[in-house]
Design an enzyme around this catalytic site. Sequence first.
Site, PDB file in Angstrom:
ATOM      1  N   GLU A 293      76.671  38.447 -82.679  1.00  0.00           N
ATOM      2  CA  GLU A 293      75.047  38.128 -82.473  1.00  0.00           C
ATOM      3  C   GLU A 293      74.694  37.118 -83.038  1.00  0.00           C
ATOM      4  O   GLU A 293      74.743  36.931 -84.408  1.00  0.00           O
ATOM      5  CB  GLU A 293      74.380  39.593 -82.679  1.00  0.00           C
ATOM      6  CG  GLU A 293      74.942  40.866 -81.669  1.00  0.00           C
ATOM      7  CD  GLU A 293      74.811  40.350 -80.228  1.00  0.00           C
ATOM      8  OE1 GLU A 293      73.952  39.684 -79.710  1.00  0.00           O
ATOM      9  OE2 GLU A 293      75.764  41.047 -79.537  1.00  0.00           O
ATOM     10  N   CYS A 327      65.890  37.769 -86.249  1.00  0.00           N
ATOM     11  CA  CYS A 327      66.530  36.961 -85.081  1.00  0.00           C
ATOM     12  C   CYS A 327      65.718  37.002 -84.151  1.00  0.00           C
ATOM     13  O   CYS A 327      65.778  36.051 -83.026  1.00  0.00           O
ATOM     14  CB  CYS A 327      68.204  37.401 -84.664  1.00  0.00           C
ATOM     15  SG  CYS A 327      68.113  39.234 -84.730  1.00  0.00           S
TER      16      CYS A 327
HETATM   17  P1  NAD Z   1      74.630  32.391 -91.586  1.00  0.00           P
HETATM   18  O1  NAD Z   1      75.302  31.832 -90.417  1.00  0.00           O
HETATM   19  O2  NAD Z   1      74.232  31.262 -92.580  1.00  0.00           O
HETATM   20  O3  NAD Z   1      75.749  33.365 -92.401  1.00  0.00           O
HETATM   21  C1  NAD Z   1      76.062  34.425 -91.635  1.00  0.00           C
HETATM   22  C2  NAD Z   1      77.167  34.963 -92.664  1.00  0.00           C
HETATM   23  O4  NAD Z   1      78.292  34.205 -92.071  1.00  0.00           O
HETATM   24  C3  NAD Z   1      77.240  35.153 -94.033  1.00  0.00           C
HETATM   25  O5  NAD Z   1      77.658  36.291 -94.428  1.00  0.00           O
HETATM   26  C4  NAD Z   1      77.854  33.655 -94.584  1.00  0.00           C
HETATM   27  O6  NAD Z   1      78.151  33.774 -95.755  1.00  0.00           O
HETATM   28  C5  NAD Z   1      78.737  33.502 -93.380  1.00  0.00           C
HETATM   29  N1  NAD Z   1      79.401  32.183 -93.258  1.00  0.00           N
HETATM   30  C6  NAD Z   1      78.441  31.058 -93.408  1.00  0.00           C
HETATM   31  N2  NAD Z   1      79.176  29.935 -93.257  1.00  0.00           N
HETATM   32  C7  NAD Z   1      80.588  30.449 -92.748  1.00  0.00           C
HETATM   33  C8  NAD Z   1      81.438  29.564 -92.550  1.00  0.00           C
HETATM   34  N3  NAD Z   1      81.759  28.349 -92.356  1.00  0.00           N
HETATM   35  N4  NAD Z   1      82.591  30.657 -92.030  1.00  0.00           N
HETATM   36  C9  NAD Z   1      82.679  31.831 -92.278  1.00  0.00           C
HETATM   37  N5  NAD Z   1      81.366  32.370 -92.555  1.00  0.00           N
HETATM   38  C10 NAD Z   1      80.446  31.893 -92.865  1.00  0.00           C
HETATM   39  O7  NAD Z   1      73.225  33.349 -91.031  1.00  0.00           O
HETATM   40  P2  NAD Z   1      72.122  33.824 -92.180  1.00  0.00           P
HETATM   41  O8  NAD Z   1      71.266  32.733 -92.577  1.00  0.00           O
HETATM   42  O9  NAD Z   1      72.737  34.906 -93.146  1.00  0.00           O
HETATM   43  O10 NAD Z   1      71.547  34.652 -91.101  1.00  0.00           O
HETATM   44  C11 NAD Z   1      70.493  34.137 -90.059  1.00  0.00           C
HETATM   45  C12 NAD Z   1      70.968  33.754 -88.881  1.00  0.00           C
HETATM   46  O11 NAD Z   1      71.613  34.995 -88.286  1.00  0.00           O
HETATM   47  C13 NAD Z   1      69.821  33.430 -87.891  1.00  0.00           C
HETATM   48  O12 NAD Z   1      70.677  32.348 -87.064  1.00  0.00           O
HETATM   49  C14 NAD Z   1      69.622  34.716 -86.937  1.00  0.00           C
HETATM   50  O13 NAD Z   1      69.201  34.107 -85.733  1.00  0.00           O
HETATM   51  C15 NAD Z   1      71.090  35.117 -86.994  1.00  0.00           C
HETATM   52  N6  NAD Z   1      71.009  36.594 -86.634  1.00  0.00           N
HETATM   53  C16 NAD Z   1      71.066  37.196 -85.481  1.00  0.00           C
HETATM   54  C17 NAD Z   1      71.120  38.344 -85.250  1.00  0.00           C
HETATM   55  C18 NAD Z   1      71.215  38.971 -83.560  1.00  0.00           C
HETATM   56  O14 NAD Z   1      71.340  40.246 -83.391  1.00  0.00           O
HETATM   57  N7  NAD Z   1      71.328  38.008 -82.703  1.00  0.00           N
HETATM   58  C19 NAD Z   1      70.768  39.069 -86.139  1.00  0.00           C
HETATM   59  C20 NAD Z   1      70.482  38.820 -87.560  1.00  0.00           C
HETATM   60  C21 NAD Z   1      70.505  37.332 -87.637  1.00  0.00           C
END
Ligand code: NAD
Length: 541
Positions: A293, A327
């Site tokens: 998601e 999100c």
């Molecule tokens: P992010 O993508 O920066 O991080 C999410 C997770 O991925 C974290 O645990 C992070 O450490 C990890 N991560 C980051 N880079 C990575 C890589 N290169 N390889 C593997 N893992 C990696 O997101 P965030 O800032 O924590 O959250 C915000 C984002 O999440 C927004 O884009 C939001 O829209 C989305 N979000 C979506 C939903 C949904 O249900 N669609 C819900 C909540 C958040």
Amino acid sequence: MARGFFNVPIAVNEPVKGYAPGSPEREELLATYKKMYASNIDIPMHINGKEVRTGNTKNVTPPHDHKHVVGKYHTADKIHIDEAIATALEARQAWSSVSWTERASIFLKAAELLAGPYRAKMNASTMIAQSKNVHQAEIDAACEMIDFFRFNVQYMTDIFKDQPESAPGIWNRVEYRPLEGFVYAITPFNFTSIAANLPAAAALMGNVVVWKPSDHQAYSAQVIVDLFKEAGLPDGVINVVYGDPVMITDTVLNSPDFSGLHFTGSTFVFKELWKKIGENIHTYKTYPRIVGETGGKDFIWAHNSAYPLQVATAITRGAFEFQGQKCSAASRAYIPASIWGEVRKHLENQVAELKMGSPEDPSNFINAVIHEGSFDKITKYIDAAKADNNAEVIIGGGYDKSKGYFIEPTVILAKDASYQTMTTELFGPVITIYVYEDAEWENSLKLVDESTEYALTGAIFSTDRYIVEQASKALENAAGNFYINDKPTGAVVGQQPFGGARASGTNDKAGSAQNLLRWTSVRLIKETFVTPQDYKYPFLG
Ligand code: NAD
């Protein structure tokens, strides 16, 4: 071993507590916040139920007071990730075959512990780590997490009940096995409930998990670990690691036993993960399940039959609650010219009342954004809008990171419907509004549908049922969660299963049977009671 077809307790949504001045829950929460704020916590990783401290630590600092260190968390080397995988696979032997009733009991108990003794701790840690106000913490870290646990147990039994027909003389049955291998859960900073649900949903269905929480949620992640332990989750079922996300992910995705990814986070990261899984596909023993998601550019569209005050209120709540870091947060709006003046007036009045500051003062509606990277990104877009002839900052636009990462709720008016803040996910307290000529309403629906790569949430406002029907049809694929005359945020487990399509995710709807199904691999068993002994069919004569 279960001896009976047991009914689980009927799931009901956890009531949201009010935290009004003088209420016992407010006093308990604020006292817990104070205590935890001064705690100097040392957060380990958790592998095979053991606390792992590497000494390689990073500080935990509240976004609203980034110079104050509330503790530290330990980060992994590759060897710890290998250990987490090995330990999970070992735990799988018992966990994958234990009766479902035992797994259900653990998560039902977690729900009750959270509704009671863990509530204040879970909420306070979320207020500190993620800068949520009291209400935002309550609806996420307490209520939504409780709902996930209770409803998922019910959905699991609904799934188990789904069985095939049996013709005379045979018995067909379906077994919902956990995946063969382990599941990798990667969680975002913004919802404590999502952080708990991603590993828990897979574990409930009998899977073992390596869980990598966001660095910016470590404090509340530790409370989740404590909760699971007290609820009786056996060692090794959910293993928690922190550190370099690329190193951790590369190690996990190189394992032949990797069998599923349960991800929530940004679109770019998810696409990179999908790519890596594709590159490694010959390594795996089984085709991995991929559930993600991801990002959104969620819309509010109004028709000139809408009530301006309702539209303005949806914008204020939908765009600015939790600093727009949901999100589902509204971040673009399309308003017809004839009602724009009134919508704008209400919006100005409402936003002028929003107080900003630390969540410790419950009268603050707005708190800080999560970290400096996010602050710098959002303010760069605000500055660009201030300098651009195609845009005008009409409300807010101020910011200050001297103590905490504070950004005023900001409204940008765009002359061009494809202006960059109309199409890019900023993930902050900023909404961009495009005013269209009333007669152009059908074209404006096309803009909503086609301007971005996302399709997560969206809301339409109209009092005309013909328009409602037409807009719903025109925007059929523009949002996975579609709202009529309501803001596009605030999905409740059991009522509005959540998820989006296009670049917003695989739309496997968190908190639903559809999601749980992804963590199972069905075995069909056919048993024949009188087994044939003659190979010849009648047509052979
Ligand atoms: P992010 O993508 O920066 O991080 C999410 C997770 O991925 C974290 O645990 C992070 O450490 C990890 N991560 C980051 N880079 C990575 C890589 N290169 N390889 C593997 N893992 C990696 O997101 P965030 O800032 O924590 O959250 C915000 C984002 O999440 C927004 O884009 C939001 O829209 C989305 N979000 C979506 C939903 C949904 O249900 N669609 C819900 C909540 C958040």
